[in-house]
Design a protein around this motif. Structure first.
Motif, PDB file in Angstrom:
ATOM      1  N   THR A  31       4.233  -3.416  -2.686  1.00 14.18           N
ATOM      2  CA  THR A  31       4.665  -2.030  -2.863  1.00 14.18           C
ATOM      3  C   THR A  31       6.183  -2.002  -2.896  1.00 14.18           C
ATOM      4  O   THR A  31       6.855  -3.014  -2.661  1.00 14.18           O
ATOM      5  CB  THR A  31       4.159  -1.122  -1.715  1.00 14.18           C
ATOM      6  OG1 THR A  31       4.662  -1.617  -0.466  1.00 14.18           O
ATOM      7  CG2 THR A  31       2.641  -1.068  -1.681  1.00 14.18           C
ATOM      8  N   GLU A  32       6.717  -0.807  -3.180  1.00 10.50           N
ATOM      9  CA  GLU A  32       8.172  -0.653  -3.248  1.00 10.50           C
ATOM     10  C   GLU A  32       8.691   0.333  -2.207  1.00 10.50           C
ATOM     11  O   GLU A  32       9.881   0.628  -2.164  1.00 10.50           O
ATOM     12  CB  GLU A  32       8.561  -0.180  -4.641  1.00 10.50           C
ATOM     13  CG  GLU A  32       8.185  -1.160  -5.746  1.00 10.50           C
ATOM     14  CD  GLU A  32       8.127  -0.513  -7.105  1.00 10.50           C
ATOM     15  OE1 GLU A  32       9.140  -0.599  -7.835  1.00 10.50           O
ATOM     16  OE2 GLU A  32       7.076   0.089  -7.436  1.00 10.50           O
ATOM     17  N   ASN A  55       5.568   5.150 -12.106  1.00  8.01           N
ATOM     18  CA  ASN A  55       5.131   3.750 -12.081  1.00  8.01           C
ATOM     19  C   ASN A  55       5.583   2.983 -10.845  1.00  8.01           C
ATOM     20  O   ASN A  55       5.655   1.747 -10.860  1.00  8.01           O
ATOM     21  CB  ASN A  55       5.606   3.015 -13.345  1.00  8.01           C
ATOM     22  CG  ASN A  55       5.096   3.671 -14.606  1.00  8.01           C
ATOM     23  OD1 ASN A  55       3.917   3.996 -14.718  1.00  8.01           O
ATOM     24  ND2 ASN A  55       5.988   3.885 -15.565  1.00  8.01           N
ATOM     25  N   ARG A  56       5.871   3.715  -9.765  1.00 10.28           N
ATOM     26  CA  ARG A  56       6.226   3.080  -8.502  1.00 10.28           C
ATOM     27  C   ARG A  56       4.989   2.953  -7.621  1.00 10.28           C
ATOM     28  O   ARG A  56       4.057   3.758  -7.714  1.00 10.28           O
ATOM     29  CB  ARG A  56       7.288   3.899  -7.772  1.00 10.28           C
ATOM     30  CG  ARG A  56       8.597   4.033  -8.533  1.00 10.28           C
ATOM     31  CD  ARG A  56       9.349   2.718  -8.603  1.00 10.28           C
ATOM     32  NE  ARG A  56      10.711   2.897  -9.088  1.00 10.28           N
ATOM     33  CZ  ARG A  56      11.635   1.956  -9.090  1.00 10.28           C
ATOM     34  NH1 ARG A  56      11.339   0.737  -8.650  1.00 10.28           N
ATOM     35  NH2 ARG A  56      12.846   2.192  -9.555  1.00 10.28           N
ATOM     36  N   LYS A  57       4.991   1.955  -6.767  1.00 11.46           N
ATOM     37  CA  LYS A  57       3.871   1.743  -5.841  1.00 11.46           C
ATOM     38  C   LYS A  57       4.357   2.016  -4.421  1.00 11.46           C
ATOM     39  O   LYS A  57       5.299   1.386  -3.949  1.00 11.46           O
ATOM     40  CB  LYS A  57       3.354   0.315  -5.954  1.00 11.46           C
ATOM     41  CG  LYS A  57       2.735  -0.026  -7.319  1.00 11.46           C
ATOM     42  CD  LYS A  57       2.339  -1.488  -7.394  1.00 11.46           C
ATOM     43  CE  LYS A  57       3.556  -2.397  -7.368  1.00 11.46           C
ATOM     44  NZ  LYS A  57       3.193  -3.831  -7.520  1.00 11.46           N
ATOM     45  N   LEU A  58       3.699   2.962  -3.760  1.00 16.93           N
ATOM     46  CA  LEU A  58       4.095   3.348  -2.409  1.00 16.93           C
ATOM     47  C   LEU A  58       2.903   3.265  -1.460  1.00 16.93           C
ATOM     48  O   LEU A  58       1.810   3.731  -1.789  1.00 16.93           O
ATOM     49  CB  LEU A  58       4.639   4.784  -2.397  1.00 16.93           C
ATOM     50  CG  LEU A  58       5.887   5.072  -3.232  1.00 16.93           C
ATOM     51  CD1 LEU A  58       6.220   6.559  -3.158  1.00 16.93           C
ATOM     52  CD2 LEU A  58       7.069   4.240  -2.736  1.00 16.93           C
ATOM     53  N   PHE A 102      14.392   1.755  -3.460  1.00 17.23           N
ATOM     54  CA  PHE A 102      15.076   2.425  -4.571  1.00 17.23           C
ATOM     55  C   PHE A 102      15.299   3.882  -4.176  1.00 17.23           C
ATOM     56  O   PHE A 102      14.520   4.449  -3.410  1.00 17.23           O
ATOM     57  CB  PHE A 102      14.235   2.356  -5.854  1.00 17.23           C
ATOM     58  CG  PHE A 102      12.893   3.047  -5.736  1.00 17.23           C
ATOM     59  CD1 PHE A 102      12.729   4.369  -6.143  1.00 17.23           C
ATOM     60  CD2 PHE A 102      11.803   2.377  -5.198  1.00 17.23           C
ATOM     61  CE1 PHE A 102      11.506   5.011  -6.024  1.00 17.23           C
ATOM     62  CE2 PHE A 102      10.568   3.012  -5.074  1.00 17.23           C
ATOM     63  CZ  PHE A 102      10.419   4.329  -5.489  1.00 17.23           C
ATOM     64  N   ASP A 134      11.966   9.375 -10.996  1.00 12.34           N
ATOM     65  CA  ASP A 134      12.226   8.124 -10.280  1.00 12.34           C
ATOM     66  C   ASP A 134      10.976   7.557  -9.618  1.00 12.34           C
ATOM     67  O   ASP A 134      10.958   6.392  -9.202  1.00 12.34           O
ATOM     68  CB  ASP A 134      13.307   8.331  -9.211  1.00 12.34           C
ATOM     69  CG  ASP A 134      14.664   8.656  -9.824  1.00 12.34           C
ATOM     70  OD1 ASP A 134      14.934   8.175 -10.938  1.00 12.34           O
ATOM     71  OD2 ASP A 134      15.437   9.385  -9.179  1.00 12.34           O
ATOM     72  N   LEU A 135       9.927   8.374  -9.508  1.00 10.87           N
ATOM     73  CA  LEU A 135       8.676   7.912  -8.896  1.00 10.87           C
ATOM     74  C   LEU A 135       7.698   7.329  -9.917  1.00 10.87           C
ATOM     75  O   LEU A 135       6.677   6.751  -9.537  1.00 10.87           O
ATOM     76  CB  LEU A 135       7.988   9.068  -8.156  1.00 10.87           C
ATOM     77  CG  LEU A 135       8.648   9.526  -6.849  1.00 10.87           C
ATOM     78  CD1 LEU A 135       7.905  10.745  -6.289  1.00 10.87           C
ATOM     79  CD2 LEU A 135       8.667   8.407  -5.819  1.00 10.87           C
ATOM     80  N   ALA A 152      12.048   3.597   0.766  1.00  9.70           N
ATOM     81  CA  ALA A 152      11.821   2.715  -0.378  1.00  9.70           C
ATOM     82  C   ALA A 152      12.994   1.774  -0.605  1.00  9.70           C
ATOM     83  O   ALA A 152      14.043   1.883   0.048  1.00  9.70           O
ATOM     84  CB  ALA A 152      11.574   3.556  -1.633  1.00  9.70           C
ATOM     85  N   ALA A 154       3.494   8.089  -9.239  1.00  7.36           N
ATOM     86  CA  ALA A 154       3.492   6.957  -8.317  1.00  7.36           C
ATOM     87  C   ALA A 154       2.055   6.583  -7.965  1.00  7.36           C
ATOM     88  O   ALA A 154       1.155   7.428  -7.994  1.00  7.36           O
ATOM     89  CB  ALA A 154       4.267   7.293  -7.056  1.00  7.36           C
TER      90      ALA A 154
END
Length: 229
Positions: free
Chosen positions: A87-88, A50-53, A40, A47-48, A38, A68
């Motif tokens: 994505t992140e 609202n993250r987009k993976l 980040f 830390d995950l 990632a 996520a």
């Protein structure tokens, strides 16, 4: 590889599924371990949020309950996805990340220990195989065993090489703590249930046999997905 080679050959519930497709399984195919690449770092499960993976296919299941959002994609699209903000990062494996240079836009690797994925096998058409003389069938089987060992060694070598080269190019490696890994695993919903609904009793037999084999080979599952089935 060892487990799936054995189950595909000797567990009727699994072997018969190959037979139904008129195929004879010979040698299992796997990836190296899936981890988070990632832009980040991931030190805690928070830390995950609202993250987009990128997490294609069944790997999207591993993000359920983490906060996520899995986004479909492929190794060939991850670089552009992350670079453009679609994505992140991605759930992926080192031997695929190196040649696609995804580490350039996702320079933070968090080792989470998801493990490798079995994704299929080298197989022979059953009509063809059954028509071979017995000594030739035996040669195929022996060659398949050698191929499995060589494939496992090759994947391990590629993963080690990838890690060395990516870290030299600036990849930073983090290790998710055992406590946070347990939070992830325990927070997952019953991701096995939909598969069992499709496969019925045979699925339960394969699931149980697989987890029994893991334990017999010294592996302690992070969660006993076979319990109570």
């Amino acid at each position: 590889i060892k487990i799936f080679d054995d189950l595909s050959a000797n567990l009727p519930a699994l072997h018969d599924s190959w037979t139904a497709q008129n195929m004879v399984p010979l040698s299992s195919l796997i990836t190296d371990s899936y981890d988070i690449y990632a832009n980040f770092p991931v030190n805690t499960m928070e830390d995950l949020q609202n993250r987009k993976l990128n997490a294609p296919g069944t790997s999207a299941n591993w993000l359920q309950g983490t906060g996520a959002t899995p986004v479909d994609g492929a190794l060939t699209t991850y670089y552009t996805n992350i670079q453009t903000g679609v994505t992140e990062g991605t759930l992926s494996f080192a031997s695929g990340i190196l040649p696609t240079r995804v580490y350039e836009v996702a320079p933070e690797l968090t080792r989470v220990g998801i493990g490798s994925m079995y994704f299929g096998a080298i197989a022979a058409n059953k009509d063809f195989f059954d028509g071979l003389p017995a000594p030739v069938q035996e040669a195929f089987t022996a060659a398949a065993s050698v191929t499995s060992t060589a494939h496992g060694d090759y994947v391990s070598m590629l993963a080690e090489k990838a890690m060395t080269e990516m870290q030299a190019a600036g990849l930073t490696v983090h290790e998710l703590s055992a406590e946070e890994k347990a939070k992830w695993t325990e927070g997952l919903p019953d991701i096995v249930a939909p598969w069992l609904e499709q496969t019925g009793e045979d699925g339960k037999i394969v699931l149980s046999a697989y987890f029994d084999a893991l334990r017999e080979n010294g592996v302690t599952p992070g969660r006993d997905w076979d319990a109570g089935r």
